[in-house]
Write a protein that holds these residues in place. Structure first.
Motif, PDB file in Angstrom:
ATOM      1  N   ALA A 258       0.952  -1.182  -0.143  1.00 20.63           N
ATOM      2  CA  ALA A 258       0.076   0.126   0.156  1.00 20.63           C
ATOM      3  C   ALA A 258       0.741   1.271   0.143  1.00 20.63           C
ATOM      4  CB  ALA A 258      -0.928   0.156   1.260  1.00 20.63           C
ATOM      5  N   PHE A 259       2.175   1.148   0.917  1.00 20.92           N
ATOM      6  CA  PHE A 259       2.861   2.320   0.751  1.00 20.92           C
ATOM      7  C   PHE A 259       4.265   1.766   0.464  1.00 20.92           C
ATOM      8  CE2 PHE A 259       6.239   3.934   3.587  1.00 20.92           C
ATOM      9  CZ  PHE A 259       6.453   5.250   3.222  1.00 20.92           C
ATOM     10  N   PHE A 260       4.983   2.694  -0.243  1.00 21.87           N
ATOM     11  CA  PHE A 260       6.380   2.590  -0.339  1.00 21.87           C
ATOM     12  C   PHE A 260       7.427   3.629  -0.254  1.00 21.87           C
ATOM     13  CE2 PHE A 260       4.050  -0.200  -3.086  1.00 21.87           C
ATOM     14  CZ  PHE A 260       4.560  -1.467  -3.212  1.00 21.87           C
ATOM     15  N   LYS A 261       8.521   3.101   0.288  1.00 28.10           N
ATOM     16  CA  LYS A 261       9.791   4.073   0.291  1.00 28.10           C
ATOM     17  C   LYS A 261      10.647   4.009  -0.491  1.00 28.10           C
ATOM     18  CE  LYS A 261      13.092   3.036   3.219  1.00 28.10           C
ATOM     19  NZ  LYS A 261      13.993   2.774   4.391  1.00 28.10           N
ATOM     20  N   ARG A 268      12.659   5.319 -11.292  1.00 29.96           N
ATOM     21  CA  ARG A 268      11.561   5.551 -12.213  1.00 29.96           C
ATOM     22  C   ARG A 268      10.386   4.563 -11.765  1.00 29.96           C
ATOM     23  NH1 ARG A 268      14.357   4.717 -18.089  1.00 29.96           N
ATOM     24  NH2 ARG A 268      15.720   6.670 -17.996  1.00 29.96           N
ATOM     25  N   SER A 269      10.656   3.802 -10.769  1.00 31.61           N
ATOM     26  CA  SER A 269       9.451   3.167 -10.184  1.00 31.61           C
ATOM     27  C   SER A 269       8.648   3.841  -9.628  1.00 31.61           C
ATOM     28  CB  SER A 269       9.995   1.745  -9.302  1.00 31.61           C
ATOM     29  OG  SER A 269      10.477   2.236  -8.040  1.00 31.61           O
ATOM     30  N   ILE A 270       8.969   5.040  -8.951  1.00 31.99           N
ATOM     31  CA  ILE A 270       7.991   5.851  -8.105  1.00 31.99           C
ATOM     32  C   ILE A 270       6.848   6.403  -8.911  1.00 31.99           C
ATOM     33  CG2 ILE A 270       7.871   8.282  -6.997  1.00 31.99           C
ATOM     34  CD1 ILE A 270      10.604   7.867  -6.147  1.00 31.99           C
ATOM     35  N   SER A 271       7.106   6.715 -10.068  1.00 32.86           N
ATOM     36  CA  SER A 271       5.761   7.164 -11.058  1.00 32.86           C
ATOM     37  C   SER A 271       4.938   5.950 -11.193  1.00 32.86           C
ATOM     38  CB  SER A 271       6.274   8.008 -12.249  1.00 32.86           C
ATOM     39  OG  SER A 271       6.891   9.112 -12.058  1.00 32.86           O
ATOM     40  N   ARG A 272       5.587   4.772 -11.333  1.00 32.32           N
ATOM     41  CA  ARG A 272       4.883   3.772 -11.822  1.00 32.32           C
ATOM     42  C   ARG A 272       4.046   3.265 -10.662  1.00 32.32           C
ATOM     43  NH1 ARG A 272       8.437   0.715 -13.079  1.00 32.32           N
ATOM     44  NH2 ARG A 272       8.668  -0.555 -11.289  1.00 32.32           N
ATOM     45  N   LEU A 273       4.442   3.312  -9.443  1.00 36.34           N
ATOM     46  CA  LEU A 273       3.752   2.953  -8.323  1.00 36.34           C
ATOM     47  C   LEU A 273       2.685   3.999  -7.866  1.00 36.34           C
ATOM     48  CD1 LEU A 273       6.771   2.030  -6.184  1.00 36.34           C
ATOM     49  CD2 LEU A 273       5.029   0.311  -6.908  1.00 36.34           C
ATOM     50  N   VAL A 274       2.888   5.286  -8.094  1.00 32.28           N
ATOM     51  CA  VAL A 274       1.702   6.295  -7.871  1.00 32.28           C
ATOM     52  C   VAL A 274       0.646   5.953  -8.707  1.00 32.28           C
ATOM     53  CG1 VAL A 274       1.196   8.595  -8.170  1.00 32.28           C
ATOM     54  CG2 VAL A 274       3.476   8.003  -6.978  1.00 32.28           C
ATOM     55  N   ARG A 275       0.967   5.762 -10.101  1.00 33.26           N
ATOM     56  CA  ARG A 275      -0.066   5.502 -11.127  1.00 33.26           C
ATOM     57  C   ARG A 275      -0.945   4.074 -10.621  1.00 33.26           C
ATOM     58  NH1 ARG A 275       3.950   6.891 -15.107  1.00 33.26           N
ATOM     59  NH2 ARG A 275       3.436   9.149 -16.042  1.00 33.26           N
ATOM     60  N   GLN A 276      -0.272   3.399 -10.170  1.00 31.26           N
ATOM     61  CA  GLN A 276      -1.126   2.166  -9.660  1.00 31.26           C
ATOM     62  C   GLN A 276      -1.732   2.345  -8.667  1.00 31.26           C
ATOM     63  OE1 GLN A 276       2.324  -0.590  -9.654  1.00 31.26           O
ATOM     64  NE2 GLN A 276       2.235  -1.124 -11.687  1.00 31.26           N
ATOM     65  N   GLY A 277      -1.675   3.566  -7.635  1.00 32.91           N
ATOM     66  CA  GLY A 277      -2.654   3.793  -6.395  1.00 32.91           C
ATOM     67  C   GLY A 277      -1.787   3.828  -5.403  1.00 32.91           C
ATOM     68  N   TYR A 278      -0.679   3.555  -5.263  1.00 30.19           N
ATOM     69  CA  TYR A 278      -0.012   3.499  -3.816  1.00 30.19           C
ATOM     70  C   TYR A 278       0.474   4.838  -3.526  1.00 30.19           C
ATOM     71  CZ  TYR A 278       0.358  -1.534  -5.203  1.00 30.19           C
ATOM     72  OH  TYR A 278       0.277  -2.734  -5.719  1.00 30.19           O
ATOM     73  N   ASP A 300      13.703  18.516  -7.757  1.00 33.32           N
ATOM     74  CA  ASP A 300      12.737  18.897  -8.907  1.00 33.32           C
ATOM     75  C   ASP A 300      12.450  17.400  -9.274  1.00 33.32           C
ATOM     76  OD1 ASP A 300      13.469  21.407  -8.772  1.00 33.32           O
ATOM     77  OD2 ASP A 300      14.770  21.584 -10.270  1.00 33.32           O
ATOM     78  N   ALA A 301      13.232  16.354  -9.374  1.00 34.79           N
ATOM     79  CA  ALA A 301      13.044  15.150  -9.719  1.00 34.79           C
ATOM     80  C   ALA A 301      11.829  14.439  -8.698  1.00 34.79           C
ATOM     81  CB  ALA A 301      14.291  14.320  -9.736  1.00 34.79           C
ATOM     82  N   ALA A 302      11.944  14.821  -7.343  1.00 28.43           N
ATOM     83  CA  ALA A 302      11.161  14.277  -6.168  1.00 28.43           C
ATOM     84  C   ALA A 302       9.649  14.811  -6.681  1.00 28.43           C
ATOM     85  CB  ALA A 302      11.499  14.680  -5.095  1.00 28.43           C
ATOM     86  N   PHE A 303       9.548  16.089  -7.080  1.00 25.91           N
ATOM     87  CA  PHE A 303       8.186  16.679  -7.260  1.00 25.91           C
ATOM     88  C   PHE A 303       7.684  16.067  -8.534  1.00 25.91           C
ATOM     89  CE2 PHE A 303       9.393  21.116  -5.276  1.00 25.91           C
ATOM     90  CZ  PHE A 303       8.924  20.566  -3.991  1.00 25.91           C
ATOM     91  N   ALA A 304       8.304  16.007  -9.685  1.00 22.64           N
ATOM     92  CA  ALA A 304       7.991  15.386 -10.994  1.00 22.64           C
ATOM     93  C   ALA A 304       7.585  14.104 -10.831  1.00 22.64           C
ATOM     94  CB  ALA A 304       9.050  15.554 -11.890  1.00 22.64           C
ATOM     95  N   SER A 305       8.271  13.313  -9.833  1.00 19.22           N
ATOM     96  CA  SER A 305       7.973  11.839  -9.540  1.00 19.22           C
ATOM     97  C   SER A 305       6.418  11.399  -9.341  1.00 19.22           C
ATOM     98  CB  SER A 305       8.964  11.092  -8.495  1.00 19.22           C
ATOM     99  OG  SER A 305       8.511  11.603  -7.379  1.00 19.22           O
TER     100      SER A 305
END
Length: 360
Positions: A258-261, A268-278, A300-305
């Protein structure tokens, strides 16, 4: 374009700013001078911990909505009450002598804190939350620390660091117990409340999603920072985190997911996980490097992720180092998530970063 109805935003559809080691006070000048004189190689380490935090309630006043607390087990009390690196002027609160989880960065060296015990930190959060019942939900990341530090030897001098108590299942239970002793169930967002009647927590995220932001205001959620063996001990016997207070940075696809650190904002997995609802937490800076060079690439990368929680050591600039800081345009407390909300999304929530003159 029709105006976006923000009442339908869910908890995972915004971004907020958090602080790293949110309790931290750097060693005092006398202690730093002592270490550098006796252990010249420590100069490089000392530079990485030269940052201070306002008390937690003042951070919340400034819009911080994610904090991190490092805890050490101390079931008998007094284990960290007399740091070996302390100077004659060092004073620690009497609470350090009592049983209970202690909050500090590194035993014997980097031990100053705005709230020395876990209970004290939680009570500060509770008091502020009760006084601001409509606040955005706050995530508290908890790291259970029990790593051994090898003896520090240099110039014929040495420090034998205090040996931490391991976080076995009983000590991990004590984290949940202290949290529940402060916060009633209705003030918490827990794995049980998110899972509801779904079979697994991951299924709940995929099928139903996170609670509405409007239903999450005034609430607190916790996540375990640790991965590996400590995380696995925490989840053992608690399928889908049943009965647990904290979410965990689980393995993708597991029942507990449900949550990822993800500390690296370029992952690049951050954006994928966000799109999956996590939910994802990342870091905009580390070890004071970005602030010393005014390098904004990680930020800037953190914001964009799309990571919902962007943690920093610099929610406002340390002018001694540079103008580097991590804030949203207009100093907003939150903003619409760039990965999973409509272009029409608008939120109205602001704070003014005027705290630099009040740093302890």
């Amino acid at each position: 374009m029709a105006r976006f109805d923000s009442s339908h935003l869910r908890l995972n559809e915004i971004q907020t700013i958090g602080t790293h080691n949110s309790y931290h006070l750097e060693p005092d000048a006398t202690l730093k001078a002592k270490f550098i004189a006796n252990y010249p190689l420590s100069r490089h380490y000392i530079k990485t911990i030269e940052y201070n935090r306002l008390p937690l309630n003042e951070q919340f006043d400034l819009g911080i909505r994610q904090i991190e607390l490092d805890v050490f087990a101390d079931p008998i009390g007094g284990r960290y009450a007399q740091p070996q690196g302390a100077t004659i002027d060092t004073e620690l609160p009497d609470e350090m002598k009592k049983p209970g989880l202690k909050v500090l960065h590194i035993q014997d060296v980097d031990f100053r804190s705005t709230c020395a015990t876990f209970d004290r930190c939680l009570q500060t959060v509770k008091t502020w939350s009760d006084s601001h019942p409509n606040h955005l939900p706050i995530l508290i990341l908890v790291e259970a620390k029990d790593s051994l530090i090898p003896r520090w030897v240099e110039k014929g001098l040495s420090i034998e660091f205090t040996k931490p108590i391991p976080f076995d299942e009983a000590q991990l239970d004590s984290i949940d117990r202290e949290i529940r002793s402060v916060f009633p169930q209705e003030q918490l967002i827990t794995p049980d409340t998110v899972r509801g009647d779904c079979v697994t927590l991951n299924q709940a995220i995929q099928m139903r999603g996170w609670p509405l932001l409007s239903a999450s205001r005034g609430k607190i959620m916790f996540a375990l920072d640790n991965e590996g063996k400590i995380r696995d001990r925490y989840t053992r016997g608690h399928p889908s985190l049943t009965g647990r207070v904290m979410f965990v940075s689980a393995r993708p696809g597991s029942d507990e997911a449900a949550f990822f650190k993800r500390n690296n904002p370029f992952d690049r997995s951050i954006s994928r996980l966000v799109r999956q609802g996590y939910l994802v937490r990342t870091r905009a800076d580390a070890r004071t490097r970005e602030a010393r060079s005014n390098d904004t690439k990680r930020r800037d990368a953190a914001f964009a992720s799309g990571a919902q929680f962007v943690s920093t050591d610099y929610p406002f600039p340390n002018q001694v180092l540079s103008n580097y800081s991590v804030t949203f345009p207009g100093n907003a407390t939150m903003r619409c998530n760039p990965m999973n909300t409509s272009r029409g999304c608008q939120v109205r929530s602001h704070w003014v970063a005027t705290a630099s003159s009040r740093l302890p």
